[in-house]
Scaffold this motif. Structure first.
Motif, PDB file in Angstrom:
ATOM      1  N   ILE A  24       0.939  -1.112  -0.017  1.00  0.00           N
ATOM      2  CA  ILE A  24       0.022   0.221  -0.116  1.00  0.00           C
ATOM      3  C   ILE A  24       0.398   1.748   0.007  1.00  0.00           C
ATOM      4  CG2 ILE A  24      -1.870  -1.114   1.475  1.00  0.00           C
ATOM      5  CD1 ILE A  24      -1.206   0.105   3.845  1.00  0.00           C
ATOM      6  N   HIS A  25       2.242   0.985   0.229  1.00  0.00           N
ATOM      7  CA  HIS A  25       3.351   2.326  -0.211  1.00  0.00           C
ATOM      8  C   HIS A  25       3.530   2.313  -1.246  1.00  0.00           C
ATOM      9  CE1 HIS A  25       4.127   4.561   3.523  1.00  0.00           C
ATOM     10  NE2 HIS A  25       3.656   3.893   4.237  1.00  0.00           N
ATOM     11  N   ARG A  26       3.145   1.180  -2.567  1.00  0.00           N
ATOM     12  CA  ARG A  26       3.477   1.941  -3.698  1.00  0.00           C
ATOM     13  C   ARG A  26       2.072   3.175  -4.416  1.00  0.00           C
ATOM     14  NH1 ARG A  26       6.485  -1.131  -6.278  1.00  0.00           N
ATOM     15  NH2 ARG A  26       5.850  -0.837  -8.482  1.00  0.00           N
ATOM     16  N   PRO A  27       2.930   3.456  -5.131  1.00  0.00           N
ATOM     17  CA  PRO A  27       2.881   5.735  -5.345  1.00  0.00           C
ATOM     18  C   PRO A  27       1.073   5.285  -5.628  1.00  0.00           C
ATOM     19  CG  PRO A  27       4.444   5.311  -6.485  1.00  0.00           C
ATOM     20  CD  PRO A  27       4.303   3.777  -5.671  1.00  0.00           C
ATOM     21  N   ALA A  28       0.554   4.431  -7.016  1.00  0.00           N
ATOM     22  CA  ALA A  28      -0.789   4.387  -6.489  1.00  0.00           C
ATOM     23  C   ALA A  28      -1.652   4.275  -5.958  1.00  0.00           C
ATOM     24  CB  ALA A  28      -1.158   3.880  -8.428  1.00  0.00           C
ATOM     25  N   ILE A  29      -0.794   3.200  -5.220  1.00  0.00           N
ATOM     26  CA  ILE A  29      -1.905   2.611  -4.318  1.00  0.00           C
ATOM     27  C   ILE A  29      -2.154   3.933  -3.155  1.00  0.00           C
ATOM     28  CG2 ILE A  29      -3.030   0.373  -2.578  1.00  0.00           C
ATOM     29  CD1 ILE A  29      -1.269  -1.129  -4.357  1.00  0.00           C
ATOM     30  N   PHE A  30      -1.277   4.348  -2.584  1.00  0.00           N
ATOM     31  CA  PHE A  30      -0.765   5.634  -1.269  1.00  0.00           C
ATOM     32  C   PHE A  30      -2.045   6.475  -1.894  1.00  0.00           C
ATOM     33  CE2 PHE A  30       0.700   8.848   0.710  1.00  0.00           C
ATOM     34  CZ  PHE A  30       1.502   7.855   2.024  1.00  0.00           C
ATOM     35  N   LYS A  31      -1.662   6.910  -3.274  1.00  0.00           N
ATOM     36  CA  LYS A  31      -2.241   8.306  -3.150  1.00  0.00           C
ATOM     37  C   LYS A  31      -4.091   7.488  -3.202  1.00  0.00           C
ATOM     38  CE  LYS A  31      -1.538  10.189  -6.747  1.00  0.00           C
ATOM     39  NZ  LYS A  31      -0.598  10.408  -8.551  1.00  0.00           N
ATOM     40  N   ARG A  32      -4.093   6.646  -3.551  1.00  0.00           N
ATOM     41  CA  ARG A  32      -5.604   6.784  -3.374  1.00  0.00           C
ATOM     42  C   ARG A  32      -6.201   5.732  -1.989  1.00  0.00           C
ATOM     43  NH1 ARG A  32      -3.828   5.297  -7.912  1.00  0.00           N
ATOM     44  NH2 ARG A  32      -5.089   5.799  -9.890  1.00  0.00           N
ATOM     45  N   VAL A  33      -5.643   5.031  -0.972  1.00  0.00           N
ATOM     46  CA  VAL A  33      -6.140   4.593  -0.465  1.00  0.00           C
ATOM     47  C   VAL A  33      -5.172   4.687   0.751  1.00  0.00           C
ATOM     48  CG1 VAL A  33      -5.485   2.057   1.043  1.00  0.00           C
ATOM     49  CG2 VAL A  33      -6.549   2.163  -1.639  1.00  0.00           C
ATOM     50  N   HIS A  35      -3.106   7.198   2.199  1.00  0.00           N
ATOM     51  CA  HIS A  35      -2.612   8.306   2.509  1.00  0.00           C
ATOM     52  C   HIS A  35      -3.754   9.012   3.134  1.00  0.00           C
ATOM     53  CE1 HIS A  35      -6.418   9.221  -0.043  1.00  0.00           C
ATOM     54  NE2 HIS A  35      -6.615  10.176   0.900  1.00  0.00           N
ATOM     55  N   VAL A  36      -5.424   8.145   3.552  1.00  0.00           N
ATOM     56  CA  VAL A  36      -6.133   8.055   4.984  1.00  0.00           C
ATOM     57  C   VAL A  36      -5.276   8.520   5.894  1.00  0.00           C
ATOM     58  CG1 VAL A  36      -8.021   7.378   5.794  1.00  0.00           C
ATOM     59  CG2 VAL A  36      -8.126   8.259   3.474  1.00  0.00           C
ATOM     60  N   LEU A  49      -5.918   2.998  13.275  1.00  0.00           N
ATOM     61  CA  LEU A  49      -7.832   2.035  12.860  1.00  0.00           C
ATOM     62  C   LEU A  49      -7.707   2.888  12.109  1.00  0.00           C
ATOM     63  CD1 LEU A  49      -8.736  -0.412  14.874  1.00  0.00           C
ATOM     64  CD2 LEU A  49      -7.078  -0.637  13.218  1.00  0.00           C
ATOM     65  N   SER A  50      -7.192   4.872  11.517  1.00  0.00           N
ATOM     66  CA  SER A  50      -8.048   5.194  10.761  1.00  0.00           C
ATOM     67  C   SER A  50      -7.300   5.256   9.372  1.00  0.00           C
ATOM     68  CB  SER A  50      -7.711   6.387  11.346  1.00  0.00           C
ATOM     69  OG  SER A  50      -7.612   7.887  10.390  1.00  0.00           O
ATOM     70  N   MET A  51      -8.367   4.199   8.614  1.00  0.00           N
ATOM     71  CA  MET A  51      -8.196   3.977   7.558  1.00  0.00           C
ATOM     72  C   MET A  51      -8.778   3.599   6.666  1.00  0.00           C
ATOM     73  SD  MET A  51      -5.906   0.148   8.724  1.00  0.00           S
ATOM     74  CE  MET A  51      -5.162  -0.020  10.273  1.00  0.00           C
ATOM     75  N   HIS A 115       8.486   5.401  11.480  1.00  0.00           N
ATOM     76  CA  HIS A 115       7.498   5.766   9.652  1.00  0.00           C
ATOM     77  C   HIS A 115       6.763   6.645   9.413  1.00  0.00           C
ATOM     78  CE1 HIS A 115       5.414   2.938   6.757  1.00  0.00           C
ATOM     79  NE2 HIS A 115       4.513   3.802   7.150  1.00  0.00           N
ATOM     80  N   HIS A 116       6.073   6.778  10.521  1.00  0.00           N
ATOM     81  CA  HIS A 116       4.774   8.023  10.060  1.00  0.00           C
ATOM     82  C   HIS A 116       5.537   9.301  10.136  1.00  0.00           C
ATOM     83  CE1 HIS A 116       0.633   6.542  10.498  1.00  0.00           C
ATOM     84  NE2 HIS A 116       1.353   5.590  11.344  1.00  0.00           N
ATOM     85  N   ARG A 117       6.582   9.246  10.333  1.00  0.00           N
ATOM     86  CA  ARG A 117       7.781  10.800   9.792  1.00  0.00           C
ATOM     87  C   ARG A 117       8.010  10.686   8.816  1.00  0.00           C
ATOM     88  NH1 ARG A 117      12.129  13.665  14.086  1.00  0.00           N
ATOM     89  NH2 ARG A 117      12.561  15.503  12.677  1.00  0.00           N
TER      90      ARG A 117
END
Length: 159
Positions: A24-33, A35-36, A49-51, A115-117
């Motif tokens: 889910i860190h692949r750019p296309a998936i990250f952007k759509r999924v 990033h939330v 659990l904010s996903m 990781h979040h940073r």
């Protein structure tokens, strides 16, 4: 054997989380999924659990192992609690409780806060050394920050 399966679950959970998280860190998936979830730079327990719904399905899909490996219902319940509470724990916003300047209780996850940073590091958990093996480990040192930033430039150079 029944008790040993609790340890198998923890290792499976770490293994599964690492690979799903890398996906889910692949750019296309990250952007759509994903990033939330990453809107939470300064994490707190509820950001765990904010996903996006797709990410939630992927995150909890690790329990499907119980359809393959014979396990007791208590194992499934343990696995679900571990996934749910682990997300809260790893996003606690702190990594230890200090009393009078001394560490009294290890709590939270500095590993996942990094990781979040920095985003492109520490995809997994500390139970399995997958981040170390695949060059995405960050230990909080300035040297690791330099290495991770260089890695990120290489990753996104072709995008």
């Amino acid at each position: 054997m029944v008790c040993a399966f609790f340890f198998v679950i923890r290792f499976w959970q770490s293994f599964h989380f690492y690979w799903i998280h890398r996906l889910i860190h692949r750019p296309a998936i990250f952007k759509r999924v994903h990033h939330v979830h990453h809107r939470n730079i300064n994490t707190g327990p509820w950001s765990g659990l904010s996903m996006h719904p797709v990410e939630l399905v992927l995150y909890f899909s690790g329990i499907l192992i119980h359809f393959v490996l014979p396990s007791h219902p208590v194992h499934v319940i343990f696995h679900m609690f571990s996934l749910s509470l682990g997300a809260l724990y790893s996003h606690a916003g702190f990594d230890k409780l200090l009393v009078a300047g001394r560490e009294t209780i290890k709590a939270g996850s500095f590993h996942h806060q990094l990781h979040h940073r920095y985003f492109e590091c520490n995809y997994g958990s500390e139970e399995m050394p997958l981040d170390r093996w695949f060059g995405s480990f960050h230990d909080g040192t300035p040297e690791a920050t330099t290495r991770i930033r260089a890695r990120k430039k290489r990753l996104y150079a072709n995008k």
